[in-house]
Design a protein around this motif. Structure first.
Motif, mmCIF file in Angstrom:
data_model
loop_
_atom_site.group_PDB
_atom_site.id
_atom_site.type_symbol
_atom_site.label_atom_id
_atom_site.label_comp_id
_atom_site.label_asym_id
_atom_site.label_seq_id
_atom_site.Cartn_x
_atom_site.Cartn_y
_atom_site.Cartn_z
ATOM 1 N N LYS A 366 8.034 -0.372 12.387
ATOM 2 C CA LYS A 366 8.463 -1.776 12.560
ATOM 3 C C LYS A 366 8.426 -2.511 11.227
ATOM 4 N N ALA A 367 7.390 -2.216 10.425
ATOM 5 C CA ALA A 367 7.263 -2.883 9.119
ATOM 6 C C ALA A 367 8.416 -2.469 8.207
ATOM 7 N N GLY A 374 8.994 -9.635 5.893
ATOM 8 C CA GLY A 374 9.438 -9.741 7.287
ATOM 9 C C GLY A 374 8.273 -9.915 8.248
ATOM 10 N N HIS A 375 8.603 -10.197 9.492
ATOM 11 C CA HIS A 375 7.603 -10.463 10.520
ATOM 12 C C HIS A 375 7.449 -9.216 11.402
ATOM 13 N N VAL A 376 6.212 -8.855 11.722
ATOM 14 C CA VAL A 376 5.997 -7.733 12.650
ATOM 15 C C VAL A 376 5.086 -8.141 13.795
ATOM 16 N N ASP A 377 5.303 -7.481 14.907
ATOM 17 C CA ASP A 377 4.482 -7.702 16.093
ATOM 18 C C ASP A 377 4.355 -6.340 16.763
ATOM 19 N N LEU A 394 -1.352 -6.555 16.197
ATOM 20 C CA LEU A 394 -1.183 -7.252 14.921
ATOM 21 C C LEU A 394 0.138 -8.018 14.937
ATOM 22 N N ILE A 395 0.047 -9.334 14.694
ATOM 23 C CA ILE A 395 1.242 -10.178 14.576
ATOM 24 C C ILE A 395 1.156 -10.826 13.200
ATOM 25 N N GLY A 396 2.059 -10.453 12.316
ATOM 26 C CA GLY A 396 1.914 -10.999 10.971
ATOM 27 C C GLY A 396 3.093 -10.692 10.067
ATOM 28 N N THR A 397 2.831 -10.790 8.751
ATOM 29 C CA THR A 397 3.877 -10.631 7.751
ATOM 30 C C THR A 397 3.654 -9.358 6.948
ATOM 31 N N GLY A 409 1.151 9.224 4.005
ATOM 32 C CA GLY A 409 2.615 9.265 4.185
ATOM 33 C C GLY A 409 3.216 7.943 3.785
ATOM 34 N N VAL A 410 3.095 6.941 4.630
ATOM 35 C CA VAL A 410 3.554 5.588 4.304
ATOM 36 C C VAL A 410 2.388 4.625 4.535
ATOM 37 N N GLU A 411 2.212 3.681 3.609
ATOM 38 C CA GLU A 411 1.166 2.658 3.749
ATOM 39 C C GLU A 411 1.815 1.285 3.734
ATOM 40 N N THR A 412 1.377 0.413 4.629
ATOM 41 C CA THR A 412 1.889 -0.956 4.618
ATOM 42 C C THR A 412 0.697 -1.913 4.661
ATOM 43 N N VAL A 413 0.932 -3.122 4.149
ATOM 44 C CA VAL A 413 -0.085 -4.170 4.273
ATOM 45 C C VAL A 413 0.505 -5.258 5.175
ATOM 46 N N VAL A 414 -0.215 -5.575 6.238
ATOM 47 C CA VAL A 414 0.234 -6.624 7.163
ATOM 48 C C VAL A 414 -0.764 -7.784 7.082
ATOM 49 N N ARG A 415 -0.245 -8.970 6.769
ATOM 50 C CA ARG A 415 -1.122 -10.147 6.715
ATOM 51 C C ARG A 415 -1.156 -10.849 8.071
#
Ligand code: ZN
Length: 516
Positions: A366-367, A374-377, A394-397, A409-415
């Motif tokens: 989703k990220a 972008g926005h994720v939920d 997690l609902i954030g940016t 593999g893949v790393e994301t940071v969600v605020r």
């Protein structure tokens, strides 16, 4: 130049009436993992990132093509695989990797020596003492005369079977394991020395089981008493007549008779070997009531309250129960869900907190679709170990997306509010500053950094202004006195409070070529 040199040496040897001694033939093999049977996670073959043939050399910087050590033997690397700690290994994965190792060994017989590079705390579904099984089956192929030198983690277990089938043995003397590569090198040097001087197998192997079972977080060599107990290993063993040895703490998150501490020493002088082994065993036993957590330890709520109230930043919190480098699944959401429920972090200007980390492959997708900014939920975690808390919502940016890490593999940071949550495709431990900065995070500037870890690895330890360890649930629950053991030997410290003094006399084991 090389050829001329060799020819010159050969003719010199011929002129002297002797031939140069042929180089010893040494195989390299081993599988390393520590795997918790108190975790529902399962480890498959791919997790070992097995290296085959000459790719094995790349694991060991001291075996680089131009290194002096590389020129001292004809090396026959077979398979070496090291997995991140996790749950028990499937029987299929174990049999597949071992049978490939045995086939490769059979194809290149004979061997003067074998470097056996293991961790020592592998659990395999339906099999006791996998390292004992592995060395027995390797012995059958290479024969009784091959000199085997085993290198281990001090959190590994030395069963009698492993001790009988190996000839030389050593382990790390530091936790955290800053001496890991030095230890592997020493195991290889021990092997080469015994082959070069023709002494071969040690005349004596002393093995002492010690009825103590402790988590590594209570035996860090950064603090006393483990600092002095392990600090004495090198000087105690530095004697003519002793080859090597060590103290093994053992692994508490598996329930087998072999799970306990051990001292082992090898050498040619029976008195010195026995005396050194007994000295180390007595020192480890005598210090038993002093082993304590390496940092202040409390319940999650108390730890978080202390971090919020502290003026010291960054304040590190170890989310210990799900430490993937001890065998936790790494996806327990218990602590993360509690953070999401705290009102302090709801607004962007709240206390800044980095959470490392939670696997959530669907949220990562989703990220990626939303892109940075972008926005994720969506949901993350609790896929493998959902016993304690449901998936985290997690609902954030999306603040960053980074591809290509071997583990994640893949790393994301969600605020989310003032939280920055690292969400990964696959589980990954965060031990180094660059693990954070490469994602655009600034751990030095954060108020609080939560890591799924026990004792802090060196870079984070150096960075910490404050630090507490939280007793959180998971596959490597540090509160081991509350785990249900059925098969470990009893009495055992710390479970049996009034146990009698154990017999810490050295047991001399038969040489590997005489006992069968
Ligand atoms: Zn270890």
């Amino acid at each position: 130049m090389k050829q001329i040199g060799t020819l010159f040496l050969l003719s010199l040897a011929a002129a002297c009436g002797s031939r140069p001694k042929p180089l010893p033939r040494i195989a390299i093999a081993g599988l390393g993992i520590e795997s918790s049977t108190f975790s529902p996670a399962i480890t498959d073959e791919a997790a070992f990132h097995a290296r085959y043939d000459t790719a094995v050399f790349r694991i060991y910087p001291f075996m680089a093509a131009d290194s002096p050590l590389r020129g001292r033997a004809v090396w026959i690397p077979t398979i070496v695989g090291h997995a991140l700690p996790g749950g028990a290994v499937t029987r299929e994965a174990y049999e597949s990797l071992l049978s490939k190792t045995l086939d490769s060994l059979k194809a290149h017989l004979p061997y003067d020596g074998l470097f056996f590079d293991i961790h020592g705390a592998m659990s395999v579904v339906g099999l006791d003492d996998p390292e004992g099984d592995m060395i027995k089956r390797i012995r059958k192929v290479v024969g009784p005369h091959t000199l085997i030198s085993t290198s281990m983690d001090l959190h590994g277990n030395v069963s009698r079977t492993l001790a009988e089938n190996t000839d030389l043995i050593t382990d790390y003397r530091l936790a955290p394991h800053e001496d890991a590569m030095e230890t592997k090198r020493r195991a290889v040097e021990d092997l080469l020395a015994r082959l070069d001087d023709g002494k071969g197998k040690p005349a004596y192997k002393a093995w002492i089981p010690i009825p103590i079972l402790l988590p590594g977080e209570k035996t860090s060599t950064r603090i006393e008493p483990a600092k002095s107990v392990f600090g004495a290993v090198k000087p105690t063993l530095a004697q003519q007549g002793i080859i090597d040895g060590g103290i093994w703490v053992g692994y508490p998150w598996a329930d087998e008779p072999r799970n306990h501490a051990v001292v082992m020493v090898t050498g040619d002088d029976s008195m010195k070997v026995a005396h050194a082994a007994e000295q180390l065993a007595h020192a480890f036993w005598a210090a038993r009531s002093g082993y304590a957590f390496v940092a202040p330890t409390a319940s999650w709520d108390r730890v978080l309250d202390s971090a919020l109230a502290s003026r010291k930043h960054p304040y590190f919190i170890s989310d210990m129960g799900d430490n993937p480098t001890a065998g936790g699944a790494g996806d327990v959401t218990w602590a993360l869900n509690r953070l999401l429920a705290r009102p302090e972090f709801r607004k962007a200007n709240g206390p800044s907190l980095i959470y490392a980390s939670i696997p959530g492959p669907e949220l990562v997708e989703k990220a990626i679709a939303a892109g940075v900014g972008g926005h994720v939920d969506g949901y993350a975690g609790a896929k493998v170990d959902g016993r304690f808390s449901p998936p985290a919502h997690l609902i954030g940016t999306v603040e960053s997306i980074v591809y290509g890490d071997t583990d994640a593999g893949v790393e994301t940071v969600v605020r989310v509010g003032s939280l920055q949550v690292i969400v990964t495709k696959k589980r990954k431990p965060y031990h180094k500053e660059i693990d954070f900065t490469r994602l655009g995070l600034a751990p030095r500037k954060a108020d609080i950094v939560v890591v799924k870890i026990g004792y802090l690895e060196p870079e984070l330890y150096a960075m910490r202004a404050g630090w507490m360890m939280a007793l959180t649930p998971g596959g490597v629950d540090q509160d081991i006195e509350h785990l249900t053991y059925k098969r470990i030997q009893r009495p055992m410290f710390p479970f049996d409070k009034d146990m009698p003094e154990p017999d810490l006399h050295a047991r001399f084991l038969p040489a590997s070529d005489t006992f069968r």
